[in-house]
Design a protein around this motif. Structure first.
Motif, PDB file in Angstrom:
ATOM      1  N   LEU A 130       0.811  -1.219  -0.009  1.00 58.92           N
ATOM      2  CA  LEU A 130       0.032   0.050   0.040  1.00 58.92           C
ATOM      3  C   LEU A 130       0.927   1.111   0.019  1.00 58.92           C
ATOM      4  N   ALA A 131       1.848   1.232   0.810  1.00 59.08           N
ATOM      5  CA  ALA A 131       2.966   2.393   1.014  1.00 59.08           C
ATOM      6  C   ALA A 131       3.661   2.686  -0.506  1.00 59.08           C
ATOM      7  N   ALA A 132       4.110   1.455  -0.816  1.00 60.16           N
ATOM      8  CA  ALA A 132       4.853   1.544  -2.208  1.00 60.16           C
ATOM      9  C   ALA A 132       3.849   2.136  -3.477  1.00 60.16           C
ATOM     10  N   GLY A 133       2.761   1.599  -3.339  1.00 59.85           N
ATOM     11  CA  GLY A 133       1.692   1.774  -4.308  1.00 59.85           C
ATOM     12  C   GLY A 133       1.466   3.245  -4.309  1.00 59.85           C
ATOM     13  N   THR A 134       1.362   3.747  -3.055  1.00 60.69           N
ATOM     14  CA  THR A 134       0.923   5.362  -3.011  1.00 60.69           C
ATOM     15  C   THR A 134       2.129   6.135  -3.437  1.00 60.69           C
ATOM     16  N   ILE A 135       3.450   5.899  -2.997  1.00 59.24           N
ATOM     17  CA  ILE A 135       4.279   6.537  -3.342  1.00 59.24           C
ATOM     18  C   ILE A 135       4.575   6.701  -4.930  1.00 59.24           C
ATOM     19  N   ASP A 136       4.562   5.404  -5.594  1.00 58.19           N
ATOM     20  CA  ASP A 136       4.816   5.373  -7.012  1.00 58.19           C
ATOM     21  C   ASP A 136       3.648   6.178  -7.860  1.00 58.19           C
ATOM     22  N   SER A 137       2.423   6.159  -7.348  1.00 52.27           N
ATOM     23  CA  SER A 137       1.301   6.832  -8.022  1.00 52.27           C
ATOM     24  C   SER A 137       1.448   8.267  -7.617  1.00 52.27           C
ATOM     25  N   LEU A 138       1.885   8.715  -6.692  1.00 53.86           N
ATOM     26  CA  LEU A 138       2.483  10.196  -6.566  1.00 53.86           C
ATOM     27  C   LEU A 138       3.433  10.765  -7.318  1.00 53.86           C
ATOM     28  N   GLY A 166      21.819 -16.882 -17.282  1.00 53.86           N
ATOM     29  CA  GLY A 166      23.230 -16.878 -16.484  1.00 53.86           C
ATOM     30  C   GLY A 166      23.065 -15.460 -15.354  1.00 53.86           C
ATOM     31  N   SER A 167      22.200 -14.568 -15.653  1.00 60.38           N
ATOM     32  CA  SER A 167      22.151 -13.243 -15.006  1.00 60.38           C
ATOM     33  C   SER A 167      21.510 -13.726 -13.664  1.00 60.38           C
ATOM     34  N   GLU A 168      21.627 -12.911 -12.686  1.00 62.15           N
ATOM     35  CA  GLU A 168      20.773 -13.015 -11.546  1.00 62.15           C
ATOM     36  C   GLU A 168      19.863 -12.144 -10.892  1.00 62.15           C
ATOM     37  N   LEU A 169      18.731 -12.302 -10.543  1.00 58.31           N
ATOM     38  CA  LEU A 169      17.653 -11.679 -10.106  1.00 58.31           C
ATOM     39  C   LEU A 169      17.373 -11.539  -8.508  1.00 58.31           C
ATOM     40  N   LEU A 170      17.338 -10.341  -8.155  1.00 58.55           N
ATOM     41  CA  LEU A 170      17.346 -10.124  -6.404  1.00 58.55           C
ATOM     42  C   LEU A 170      16.111  -9.284  -6.523  1.00 58.55           C
ATOM     43  N   ARG A 171      15.087  -9.769  -5.467  1.00 55.03           N
ATOM     44  CA  ARG A 171      13.953  -9.452  -5.168  1.00 55.03           C
ATOM     45  C   ARG A 171      13.779  -8.543  -3.918  1.00 55.03           C
ATOM     46  N   VAL A 172      13.517  -7.290  -3.937  1.00 53.62           N
ATOM     47  CA  VAL A 172      13.458  -6.335  -2.729  1.00 53.62           C
ATOM     48  C   VAL A 172      12.084  -5.835  -2.469  1.00 53.62           C
ATOM     49  N   GLN A 173      11.562  -5.827  -1.196  1.00 51.95           N
ATOM     50  CA  GLN A 173      10.170  -5.445  -0.847  1.00 51.95           C
ATOM     51  C   GLN A 173       9.951  -3.922  -0.694  1.00 51.95           C
ATOM     52  N   GLN A 174      10.054  -3.418  -1.860  1.00 57.21           N
ATOM     53  CA  GLN A 174       9.778  -1.974  -2.133  1.00 57.21           C
ATOM     54  C   GLN A 174       9.219  -1.722  -3.253  1.00 57.21           C
ATOM     55  N   GLY A 175       8.765  -0.447  -3.611  1.00 62.18           N
ATOM     56  CA  GLY A 175       8.277   0.201  -4.665  1.00 62.18           C
ATOM     57  C   GLY A 175       9.388   0.363  -5.600  1.00 62.18           C
ATOM     58  N   HIS A 176       9.028   1.203  -6.769  1.00 58.76           N
ATOM     59  CA  HIS A 176      10.033   1.885  -7.531  1.00 58.76           C
ATOM     60  C   HIS A 176      10.887   2.861  -7.059  1.00 58.76           C
ATOM     61  N   PHE A 177      10.288   3.436  -5.938  1.00 52.80           N
ATOM     62  CA  PHE A 177      11.200   4.364  -5.081  1.00 52.80           C
ATOM     63  C   PHE A 177      11.078   3.733  -3.491  1.00 52.80           C
TER      64      PHE A 177
END
Length: 578
Positions: free
Chosen positions: A259-267, A549-560
């Motif tokens: 919810l917080a990430a979506g709000t920030i990204d939308s703004l 061969g590349s690697e993917l790291l997931r982080v719990q945040q939005g774009h910002f």
């Protein structure tokens, strides 16, 4: 056969009544299963409930390939055979199982199997890039029939007793992909390799589609059965560490973060669109100019497009300690301030200029250089030089009357492309100057817009120890035509009759997803925000799968957010890159 068909239908009705009270199943592209003739249904496996739930979503009868262990108890073995399931050994090749499967496929039946060979989650799962067992590709190639990929999520939560409370309705998500050919035109070995490759990509894409379509949280994603069985106690302890239960409902941490990430990204997206309103296209000539630009560029290779002329002033300016570099950019624009390239060089302690150098690339409209300066100091302590380039139209290069980075991405796609080109070429000039002074190894740490430029840099440079791209813009097609940050841009492009097909002719030079790196993909670390709505995780997963061969790291945040940088550096240290 009639008795077994009746048994299957009776069992399916019983299962429907049972799961109808405790599960809410959502199915995407169910119509893909309504094809005539035989085919192989291949699905990921996260719980013992998967075959029952998938069978409910498919109208046709499925003959499931089932682990041999389940046939050993006489009653269970009898019931499984009654619905045409047949045994398969997990640890060895069973010719009888292969013959049975092929016979049923060629007779026009549907055979279901789990190519992982058992229940898998996390990095062991094909959804996370784990290798597939060759069974599915072998059967499809020998039988000469297609494979239909299927991804199921949420069924592992049924291991928790509380999910079986009446009318709780645990959500289950199922999606079916498009049939994958058995490639009769290829030789056997090549056909099987092609099927495996296509199937792996399909699983990753379907997984990303479910996550994006239904906005799934980390709790919705597969977890080990034992962890699901114990999740109630763990959740209670986490929610009430002092043992004080109030009885009030709580919102999960993941949902709050989303919810917080979506709000920030939308703004931020709203701010971008408001700012883009300052920029308009001339409908009479913008389309013609774009057509002429694309025609000139589509004949070029990345090496030609990003060719970097030698710049002696950069080499001369590099001095010991902190150095501020400035030189004439080889790409000339209509804005004098942007025609001067600027970079800040931070030399390591004791390593000298020959030490490896990390190129720090900031995000679009980055608000401050302070964070990157602190990051440079950290790299200096680790024995690295750091170089912070002011990307086109940012910081010292902002024309008077405009915001920092405002001109880097607008509806003027030609200026956007030339800005990217400018950034890549200037980075190559920096690398050339450093090579001349003895530096032989480089790295990239880049965010968003800088990540886009960093990804394009890998198309023409290969001397990297690592390339860490955090929330990079990798798919130009999505960035223009689907991103919520580009609504105003789309309106102007359509008003100027600039079609997606015209823009796509430049993708081989500007869209990393549509290209391949010159460097070893194993050195590339993609980092995505779980809740990113501007560059969705599915886009990053797609390029990570393509750059094999590349690697993917997931982080719990939005774009910002603030979590991505420290987690990325921590991961680089774990990999041994730092």
């Amino acid at each position: 056969m009639e008795i077994k068909t009746a048994s299957y239908r009776a069992g399916k009705l019983l299962v429907k009544l049972l799961f109808g009270c405790v599960a809410r199943v959502r199915v995407l592209r169910r119509e893909n299963t309504n094809r005539a003739g035989g085919f192989l249904l291949a699905a990921n496996h996260i719980s013992h409930f998967d075959p029952f739930l998938i069978s409910l979503a498919v109208r046709r009868k499925i003959d499931w390939m089932t682990m041999a262990e389940f046939f050993r108890p006489r009653v269970l073995g009898f019931l499984l055979r009654a619905i045409d399931a047949f045994p398969a050994e997990r640890d060895r090749v069973d010719l009888k199982t292969i013959r049975t499967a092929i016979e049923r496929l060629k007779s026009g039946r549907v055979v279901g199997l789990f190519p992982e060979g058992g229940i898998r989650d996390g990095t062991r799962s094909l959804l996370e890039g784990a290798p597939l067992r060759p069974g599915a590709s072998t059967l499809a190639q020998i039988a000469g029939l297609p494979v239909l990929p299927c991804v199921i999520l949420g069924s592992d939560r049924l291991y928790s007793k509380r999910q079986w409370l009446p009318f709780r309705r645990t959500p289950i998500w199922i999606v079916f992909g498009n049939p994958i050919s058995h490639f009769p035109e290829l030789q056997k070995l090549h056909a099987r390799e092609r099927i495996e490759s296509e199937l792996a990509v399909a699983f990753k894409n379907l997984y990303a589609e479910l996550r994006e379509k239904f906005q799934l949280t980390t709790d919705d994603l597969p977890r080990p059965p034992r962890e699901r069985m114990n999740c109630r106690a763990s959740a209670s302890l986490a929610a009430h560490p002092d043992g004080n239960r109030t009885g009030r409902p709580t919102i999960s941490r993941a949902r709050l973060q989303r919810l917080a990430a979506g709000t920030i990204d939308s703004l931020i997206c709203g701010s971008f669109n408001l700012l883009h309103a300052r920029h308009r296209l001339n409908p009479d000539k913008s389309g013609r100019e774009m057509e002429a630009y694309v025609m000139k560029c589509e004949r070029l290779t990345p090496r030609e497009y990003y060719a970097a002329p030698y710049e002696p002033d950069v080499t001369k300016t590099l001095v010991n300690g902190h150095a501020t570099l400035a030189w004439n950019s080889p790409i000339r624009t209509h804005f004098a301030a942007n025609n001067i390239a600027h970079a800040e060089f931070f030399q390591s302690r004791g390593g000298g200029i020959r030490a490896p150098t990390v190129l720090l690339l900031h995000a679009l409209m980055s608000t401050s250089r302070d964070g990157h300066r602190r990051c440079a100091e950290r790299f200096n302590e680790l024995g690295w030089n750091a170089c912070f380039l002011h990307l086109p139209y940012h910081f010292s290069r902002v024309p008077r009357g405009y915001w920092n980075g405002e001109l880097a991405i607008t509806c003027d796609l030609i200026r956007n492309a030339e800005g990217l080109r400018q950034g890549v070429i200037e980075l190559r000039q920096l690398m050339g100057a450093l090579r001349e002074r003895g530096c032989r190894e480089f790295a990239v740490l880049a965010t968003s817009y800088g990540g886009w430029i960093g990804a394009l840099l890998t198309l023409v440079e290969s001397d990297f120890r690592f390339v860490a791209l955090m929330s990079p813009i990798v798919n130009v097609e999505h960035a223009i035509w689907q991103s919520p940050a580009a609504r105003r841009i789309r309106r102007e492009l359509l008003r100027a009759n600039i079609e997606p097909s015209l823009v796509a002719r430049h993708f081989h030079l500007s869209s990393p997803l549509h290209t391949q790196p010159l460097c070893d993909p194993a050195c590339v670390l993609f980092v995505t925000g779980e809740f990113d709505s501007i560059v969705p995780a599915g886009e990053i997963e797609a390029i990570q799968q393509k750059w094999r061969g590349s690697e993917l790291l997931r982080v719990q945040q939005g774009h910002f957010g603030h979590r991505m940088m420290p987690e990325t550096i921590a991961r680089l240290q774990q990999r041994g890159d730092l």
